[in-house]
Design an enzyme around this catalytic site. Structure first.
Site, PDB file in Angstrom:
ATOM      1  N   GLU A  47       2.113   2.591  12.622  1.00 18.05           N
ATOM      2  CA  GLU A  47       0.724   2.947  12.922  1.00 18.05           C
ATOM      3  C   GLU A  47       0.639   3.519  14.338  1.00 18.05           C
ATOM      4  OE1 GLU A  47      -2.190   2.548  11.194  1.00 18.05           O
ATOM      5  OE2 GLU A  47      -1.893   0.967   9.698  1.00 18.05           O
ATOM      6  N   HIS A  84      -4.842   0.282   9.503  1.00 21.94           N
ATOM      7  CA  HIS A  84      -5.915   0.908  10.281  1.00 21.94           C
ATOM      8  C   HIS A  84      -7.170   1.161   9.433  1.00 21.94           C
ATOM      9  CE1 HIS A  84      -4.753   5.429   9.445  1.00 21.94           C
ATOM     10  NE2 HIS A  84      -4.862   4.724   8.343  1.00 21.94           N
ATOM     11  N   ASP A  85      -7.058   0.984   8.126  1.00 21.09           N
ATOM     12  CA  ASP A  85      -8.219   1.146   7.242  1.00 21.09           C
ATOM     13  C   ASP A  85      -9.136  -0.070   7.267  1.00 21.09           C
ATOM     14  OD1 ASP A  85      -7.388   3.649   6.308  1.00 21.09           O
ATOM     15  OD2 ASP A  85      -6.157   2.757   4.735  1.00 21.09           O
ATOM     16  N   GLU A  95      -8.189   2.614  14.885  1.00 22.92           N
ATOM     17  CA  GLU A  95      -6.879   2.642  15.527  1.00 22.92           C
ATOM     18  C   GLU A  95      -6.882   1.587  16.630  1.00 22.92           C
ATOM     19  OE1 GLU A  95      -4.562   4.435  14.141  1.00 22.92           O
ATOM     20  OE2 GLU A  95      -6.051   5.295  12.784  1.00 22.92           O
ATOM     21  N   ASP A 115      -3.134  -6.814  -5.649  1.00 24.61           N
ATOM     22  CA  ASP A 115      -4.123  -6.788  -4.570  1.00 24.61           C
ATOM     23  C   ASP A 115      -3.531  -7.484  -3.353  1.00 24.61           C
ATOM     24  OD1 ASP A 115      -6.251  -7.080  -2.839  1.00 24.61           O
ATOM     25  OD2 ASP A 115      -7.683  -7.652  -4.387  1.00 24.61           O
ATOM     26  N   GLY A 147       0.832  -1.197   0.000  1.00 29.04           N
ATOM     27  CA  GLY A 147       0.000   0.000   0.000  1.00 29.04           C
ATOM     28  C   GLY A 147       0.866   1.245   0.000  1.00 29.04           C
TER      29      GLY A 147
END
Length: 385
Positions: free
Chosen positions: A320, A291-292, A351, A273, A230
């Site tokens: 994070e 965290h998404d 979170e 992916d 990502g």
């Protein structure tokens, strides 16, 4: 002593019940009175604070709106380019603004110490940069302008009106309620918003990665290849391969994202992916990605990473927030705010506390973790098989 005894005897005759405990009753009554005063004083202080605080909530949006205005006008960039404080007249000419309205904007920004006033000559005052306003410059090393523009964009702000419905568990995320699709589908169909997201993530990466490089460079010892899962436009990875030139980087993201990412030597760009597979490397790197997603999705992604790294010495590096109450952490509140952002913008994202991180990593097959704080909102989590 005789006089004191006489007074005490007289008090006992006149009011025996009151004098039952002698002078201790007097002390007790006086202490109670003082306690009442303290309680009343504390309540009055709380009321006064509440009277002030409530107005900050009534007009809380004004601050972000004015700061956004300052970014869009380019006030910080103009002063920075000028190289010294600028008078209102100079700013007005440079920015092509209406003088009286710009003055009111600057008065507001000076009041909140975002900019400051400094004498230029005996008879003139100029507006100067502060450490805070330098972060409003679009091109500064520590710029957070893109993040502010993302969070204050009409697309983002529209989602907050459905937060209460989200808490009532009405189904879709507030983002989907506002825009008819999830944030990723929306970004795919709206390149402008997608670009804004990438720029916002990049500006945070410039701050966080610098903190990692300066605070815990040992995290990358022995790593010859690193896949940034990502990785967006590759800002974080490009900083890492520059700081640690022995690392071969892989920027792994959706095909449409890596297709437009600036190409950097030492980095391979791979579209795919992360729920299906992750390119092989000595270590997998995440920054503000997990965290998404909810726990189940995170476990699925992390299992793919476990398959992609060496079983004997491979690891996952996660950058994070870790939600832990720490009086010494001045940025603790940011993690709580981010948690509200996740609730608003995603379906299951959040979170996590250290206990929650241990859970998802453990379920994904990682047996040992090490958490390192850095001078940023995030912490560095190393997870080993």
């Amino acid at each position: 002593m005789i006089y004191c005894s006489y007074i005490m005897e007289l008090q006992q005759r006149l009011c025996p019940s009151r004098f039952r405990f002698g002078v201790f009753q007097v002390f007790k009554e006086r202490s109670t009175e003082m306690g009442d005063i303290k309680v009343r004083g504390k309540k009055e202080d709380e009321d006064e604070k509440a009277e002030v605080d409530i107005w900050n909530y009534v007009f809380g949006y004004v601050k972000i709106a004015v700061v956004k205005c300052a970014i869009e006008l380019g006030i910080a960039d103009a002063i920075d380019k000028h190289g010294s404080p600028m008078t209102l007249s100079q700013l007005t000419t440079t920015l092509k603004c209406q003088p009286s309205r710009l003055y009111r904007i600057m008065r507001f920004l000076v009041h909140y110490q975002i900019f400051k006033e400094e004498p230029i000559t005996k008879d003139s005052i100029g507006f100067a940069l502060t450490p805070l306003s330098r972060r409003l410059s679009r091109h500064g090393e520590r710029s957070m302008a893109a993040m502010i523009l993302l969070q204050s964009s009409p697309v983002t702000l529209a989602t907050w009106h459905s937060l209460s419905a989200r808490v009532l568990d009405s189904g879709n995320s507030p983002f989907e309620t506002a825009h008819g699709k999830d944030v990723w589908s929306y970004a795919e169909e709206n390149p402008g918003h997608s670009e804004l997201i990438d720029e916002a993530m990049a500006c945070d990466a410039r701050v966080a990665v610098r903190a990692i490089i300066e605070g815990c460079p040992q995290v990358f010892d022995g790593i010859k290849s690193l896949v940034d899962v990502g990785g967006g436009n590759g800002t974080a990875l490009s900083m890492l391969v520059k700081a640690f030139p022995w690392i071969h980087g892989i920027d792994f993201d959706l095909p449409r994202v890596v297709a437009v990412a600036p190409k950097v030597d030492g980095i391979k760009y791979v579209g795919g992916d992360m729920f299906e597979c992750v390119p092989e490397a000595d270590a997998a790197f995440f920054m503000w990605v997990l965290h998404d997603w909810g726990d189940e999705e995170c476990i699925q992604i992390l299992k793919k990473c476990r398959e992609a790294i060496p079983q004997d010495k491979g690891k996952v590096i996660i950058v994070e927030s870790v939600l832990e109450e720490d009086e010494n952490d001045k940025l603790e509140f940011v993690g709580l705010m981010l948690d509200m952002v996740m609730m608003t913008h995603t379906n299951k994202g959040k979170e996590r506390t250290l206990k929650e991180w241990k859970y998802v990593l453990g379920e994904a097959g990682f047996t040992r973790i090490d958490v390192k704080p850095i001078h940023a909102v995030q912490s560095v989590i190393e997870a080993y098989i």
